[in-house]
Design a protein around this motif. Structure first.
Motif, PDB file in Angstrom:
ATOM      1  N   ASN A 117     -13.453 -36.092  83.594  1.00 36.77           N
ATOM      2  CA  ASN A 117     -13.553 -37.199  82.655  1.00 36.77           C
ATOM      3  C   ASN A 117     -14.989 -37.285  82.172  1.00 36.77           C
ATOM      4  OD1 ASN A 117     -13.633 -39.649  81.300  1.00 36.77           O
ATOM      5  ND2 ASN A 117     -12.115 -40.576  82.665  1.00 36.77           N
ATOM      6  N   SER A 118     -15.171 -37.309  80.848  1.00 33.97           N
ATOM      7  CA  SER A 118     -16.534 -37.329  80.312  1.00 33.97           C
ATOM      8  C   SER A 118     -17.311 -38.556  80.768  1.00 33.97           C
ATOM      9  CB  SER A 118     -16.490 -37.278  78.783  1.00 33.97           C
ATOM     10  OG  SER A 118     -15.738 -38.376  78.271  1.00 33.97           O
ATOM     11  N   ASP A 119     -16.613 -39.644  81.090  1.00 40.80           N
ATOM     12  CA  ASP A 119     -17.304 -40.837  81.576  1.00 40.80           C
ATOM     13  C   ASP A 119     -17.905 -40.628  82.962  1.00 40.80           C
ATOM     14  OD1 ASP A 119     -16.628 -42.149  79.261  1.00 40.80           O
ATOM     15  OD2 ASP A 119     -14.783 -43.016  80.097  1.00 40.80           O
ATOM     16  N   GLN A 120     -17.400 -39.634  83.686  1.00 38.90           N
ATOM     17  CA  GLN A 120     -17.925 -39.367  85.020  1.00 38.90           C
ATOM     18  C   GLN A 120     -19.179 -38.495  84.984  1.00 38.90           C
ATOM     19  OE1 GLN A 120     -14.108 -37.672  86.502  1.00 38.90           O
ATOM     20  NE2 GLN A 120     -14.300 -39.191  88.144  1.00 38.90           N
ATOM     21  N   ILE A 121     -19.423 -37.841  83.858  1.00 39.64           N
ATOM     22  CA  ILE A 121     -20.548 -36.916  83.751  1.00 39.64           C
ATOM     23  C   ILE A 121     -21.800 -37.663  83.304  1.00 39.64           C
ATOM     24  CG2 ILE A 121     -21.426 -34.839  82.615  1.00 39.64           C
ATOM     25  CD1 ILE A 121     -18.533 -33.968  82.185  1.00 39.64           C
ATOM     26  N   GLU A 122     -22.824 -37.622  84.119  1.00 39.96           N
ATOM     27  CA  GLU A 122     -24.106 -38.220  83.724  1.00 39.96           C
ATOM     28  C   GLU A 122     -24.881 -37.255  82.833  1.00 39.96           C
ATOM     29  OE1 GLU A 122     -28.140 -40.154  85.711  1.00 39.96           O
ATOM     30  OE2 GLU A 122     -26.372 -39.771  86.941  1.00 39.96           O
ATOM     31  N   TYR A 123     -25.001 -36.009  83.262  1.00 47.10           N
ATOM     32  CA  TYR A 123     -25.604 -34.980  82.411  1.00 47.10           C
ATOM     33  C   TYR A 123     -25.293 -33.609  82.992  1.00 47.10           C
ATOM     34  CZ  TYR A 123     -29.421 -34.778  85.874  1.00 47.10           C
ATOM     35  OH  TYR A 123     -30.142 -34.654  87.036  1.00 47.10           O
ATOM     36  N   ILE A 124     -25.437 -32.602  82.165  1.00 43.94           N
ATOM     37  CA  ILE A 124     -25.269 -31.204  82.580  1.00 43.94           C
ATOM     38  C   ILE A 124     -26.651 -30.589  82.721  1.00 43.94           C
ATOM     39  CG2 ILE A 124     -24.317 -28.959  81.921  1.00 43.94           C
ATOM     40  CD1 ILE A 124     -22.210 -30.480  80.271  1.00 43.94           C
ATOM     41  N   ASP A 125     -26.900 -29.986  83.871  1.00 48.38           N
ATOM     42  CA  ASP A 125     -28.211 -29.405  84.160  1.00 48.38           C
ATOM     43  C   ASP A 125     -28.139 -27.886  83.978  1.00 48.38           C
ATOM     44  OD1 ASP A 125     -30.608 -28.483  85.180  1.00 48.38           O
ATOM     45  OD2 ASP A 125     -30.692 -29.957  86.795  1.00 48.38           O
ATOM     46  N   ASN A 185     -39.830 -35.267  75.795  1.00 47.64           N
ATOM     47  CA  ASN A 185     -40.363 -34.888  77.107  1.00 47.64           C
ATOM     48  C   ASN A 185     -40.657 -33.389  77.091  1.00 47.64           C
ATOM     49  OD1 ASN A 185     -40.982 -34.370  79.754  1.00 47.64           O
ATOM     50  ND2 ASN A 185     -39.193 -35.395  80.616  1.00 47.64           N
ATOM     51  N   PRO A 186     -41.941 -32.986  77.123  1.00 49.20           N
ATOM     52  CA  PRO A 186     -42.262 -31.552  77.038  1.00 49.20           C
ATOM     53  C   PRO A 186     -41.754 -30.745  78.228  1.00 49.20           C
ATOM     54  CG  PRO A 186     -44.223 -32.841  77.547  1.00 49.20           C
ATOM     55  CD  PRO A 186     -43.145 -33.823  77.220  1.00 49.20           C
ATOM     56  N   THR A 187     -41.389 -31.425  79.314  1.00 48.82           N
ATOM     57  CA  THR A 187     -40.894 -30.709  80.500  1.00 48.82           C
ATOM     58  C   THR A 187     -39.373 -30.688  80.574  1.00 48.82           C
ATOM     59  OG1 THR A 187     -40.953 -32.694  81.900  1.00 48.82           O
ATOM     60  CG2 THR A 187     -42.968 -31.372  81.764  1.00 48.82           C
ATOM     61  N   ASN A 188     -38.714 -31.334  79.629  1.00 49.01           N
ATOM     62  CA  ASN A 188     -37.247 -31.381  79.687  1.00 49.01           C
ATOM     63  C   ASN A 188     -36.669 -31.581  78.292  1.00 49.01           C
ATOM     64  OD1 ASN A 188     -34.621 -31.405  80.649  1.00 49.01           O
ATOM     65  ND2 ASN A 188     -34.685 -33.552  81.255  1.00 49.01           N
ATOM     66  N   LEU A 189     -36.195 -30.493  77.705  1.00 49.18           N
ATOM     67  CA  LEU A 189     -35.514 -30.557  76.416  1.00 49.18           C
ATOM     68  C   LEU A 189     -34.077 -31.019  76.640  1.00 49.18           C
ATOM     69  CD1 LEU A 189     -35.587 -29.802  73.339  1.00 49.18           C
ATOM     70  CD2 LEU A 189     -34.723 -27.557  74.037  1.00 49.18           C
ATOM     71  N   ILE A 190     -33.656 -32.056  75.927  1.00 47.96           N
ATOM     72  CA  ILE A 190     -32.334 -32.648  76.133  1.00 47.96           C
ATOM     73  C   ILE A 190     -31.499 -32.504  74.864  1.00 47.96           C
ATOM     74  CG2 ILE A 190     -31.051 -34.752  76.695  1.00 47.96           C
ATOM     75  CD1 ILE A 190     -33.492 -35.731  78.212  1.00 47.96           C
ATOM     76  N   LEU A 191     -30.292 -31.974  75.028  1.00 42.20           N
ATOM     77  CA  LEU A 191     -29.337 -31.895  73.924  1.00 42.20           C
ATOM     78  C   LEU A 191     -28.259 -32.944  74.130  1.00 42.20           C
ATOM     79  CD1 LEU A 191     -28.733 -28.020  73.703  1.00 42.20           C
ATOM     80  CD2 LEU A 191     -30.555 -29.359  72.646  1.00 42.20           C
ATOM     81  N   LYS A 192     -27.941 -33.670  73.068  1.00 41.08           N
ATOM     82  CA  LYS A 192     -26.807 -34.592  73.122  1.00 41.08           C
ATOM     83  C   LYS A 192     -25.636 -33.877  72.453  1.00 41.08           C
ATOM     84  CE  LYS A 192     -29.501 -38.855  73.258  1.00 41.08           C
ATOM     85  NZ  LYS A 192     -29.220 -39.055  74.690  1.00 41.08           N
ATOM     86  N   THR A 193     -24.617 -33.560  73.249  1.00 40.35           N
ATOM     87  CA  THR A 193     -23.505 -32.744  72.767  1.00 40.35           C
ATOM     88  C   THR A 193     -22.191 -33.487  72.936  1.00 40.35           C
ATOM     89  OG1 THR A 193     -22.910 -31.661  74.849  1.00 40.35           O
ATOM     90  CG2 THR A 193     -24.813 -30.786  73.667  1.00 40.35           C
ATOM     91  N   GLU A 194     -21.126 -32.852  72.476  1.00 39.23           N
ATOM     92  CA  GLU A 194     -19.797 -33.440  72.644  1.00 39.23           C
ATOM     93  C   GLU A 194     -19.371 -33.453  74.104  1.00 39.23           C
ATOM     94  OE1 GLU A 194     -16.763 -31.092  70.771  1.00 39.23           O
ATOM     95  OE2 GLU A 194     -17.913 -29.248  71.018  1.00 39.23           O
ATOM     96  N   LEU A 195     -20.048 -32.684  74.958  1.00 40.84           N
ATOM     97  CA  LEU A 195     -19.775 -32.707  76.396  1.00 40.84           C
ATOM     98  C   LEU A 195     -20.610 -33.741  77.131  1.00 40.84           C
ATOM     99  CD1 LEU A 195     -19.672 -28.855  77.147  1.00 40.84           C
ATOM    100  CD2 LEU A 195     -17.764 -30.376  76.588  1.00 40.84           C
ATOM    101  N   GLY A 196     -21.640 -34.265  76.448  1.00 41.39           N
ATOM    102  CA  GLY A 196     -22.574 -35.187  77.078  1.00 41.39           C
ATOM    103  C   GLY A 196     -23.993 -34.644  76.968  1.00 41.39           C
TER     104      GLY A 196
END
Length: 284
Positions: A250-258, A210-221
């Motif tokens: 809880n990491s399960d509660q986090i959908e994503y970090i903005d 997505n050119p408008t949103n770079l997404i990192l998959k990290t150990e935090l989510g």
């Protein structure tokens, strides 16, 4: 008066004689120089055509590798050389250029070695830092969703996976994965990789689709960075400050970090319409 004229004529005669001798000496020196240069050139030519100045086996090639990724045998297999061959007929520049065309070699220098006769080849290999998954644009709109797998080095140069693994069958591939077309990340790849590699938060995947949103998959989510830009380094720094976030949530509660705005980081929770703005310690 007659005595003065007599002395002057004698002086002139001596000077003419001296000049004549100097011209004779210069002529003799020029002749000797010509003989010496001709003899030296002939000697060098004779030495050059002797059978000793022949590249007979690959053992006469000394390999120097900057990163020690490729074995000497593998590098020699990339050389377009026939044996035996006169050392003077070999073009070091042409060999260096052919090596630099290999996707796994960044730099190459080739020199002749006279004693003992042979070649010295210095190469700098490309070190892959990420595995890439590129959609096959030719198959868009079809049921075949095949992707092209490759490798990236720190400067953003792409290498075919098959070519790299054929030359380095025992080398472990990097853990970092990049998804997207090269044009979607090549402009800022060097800056992004440097920031990610230095971050204390482990990053497993970089999604550039997505050119408008770079997404990192990290150990935090998942971490959303928005449109890539000059704020990338600051965003990664803020992510590092949030590395203890899972100790509070809880990491399960986090959908994503903005982190689209690094000055106001947000944590999107899985509960509908619920957001939390974490407090970033000032002393970090």
């Amino acid at each position: 008066m007659a005595g003065i004229i007599s002395v002057s004529r004698t002086d002139l005669a001596q000077r003419r004689q001296k000049l004549r001798r100097q011209r004779q000496m210069r002529i003799i020196q020029a002749i000797w120089r010509t003989f010496a240069i001709t003899g030296l050139a002939g000697g060098l030519l004779w030495v050059a055509v002797q059978p000793v100045w022949v590249l007979k086996t690959p053992k006469q090639i000394v390999m120097k590798s900057g990163n020690q990724l490729l074995s000497d045998e593998t590098t020699q297999s990339l050389l377009v050389l026939s044996y035996p061959q006169s050392l003077w007929r070999i073009e070091p520049g042409a060999i260096a250029n052919s090596l630099k065309k290999q996707p796994t070699i960044a730099q190459a220098i080739v020199r002749r070695r006279l004693f003992p006769p042979g070649l010295i080849i210095e190469i700098q290999e490309r070190v892959p830092v990420a595995v890439t998954q590129t959609p096959n644009v030719q198959n868009q709109g079809t049921s075949n969703k095949k992707v092209i797998i490759g490798l990236l080095d720190a400067s953003g140069v792409w290498m075919p996976l098959e070519k790299y693994t054929s030359l380095n069958p025992t080398r472990k591939l990097p853990n970092l994965r990049v998804i997207g077309l090269p044009k979607q990340y090549c402009l800022y790849w060097t800056q992004l990789h440097q920031a990610v590699s230095q971050s204390p938060v482990k990053v497993m995947e970089i999604d550039c689709q997505n050119p408008t949103n770079l997404i990192l998959k990290t150990e935090l989510g998942d971490v959303h960075l928005g449109v890539p830009g000059p704020q990338l380094s600051e965003q990664i720094k803020v992510l590092a400050q949030m590395r203890h976030l899972t100790a509070k949530l809880n990491s399960d509660q986090i959908e994503y970090i903005d982190l689209k705005n690094p000055e106001f980081p947000l944590v999107q929770m899985n509960q509908k319409d619920q957001k939390l703005t974490p407090k970033i310690p000032k002393n970090i």
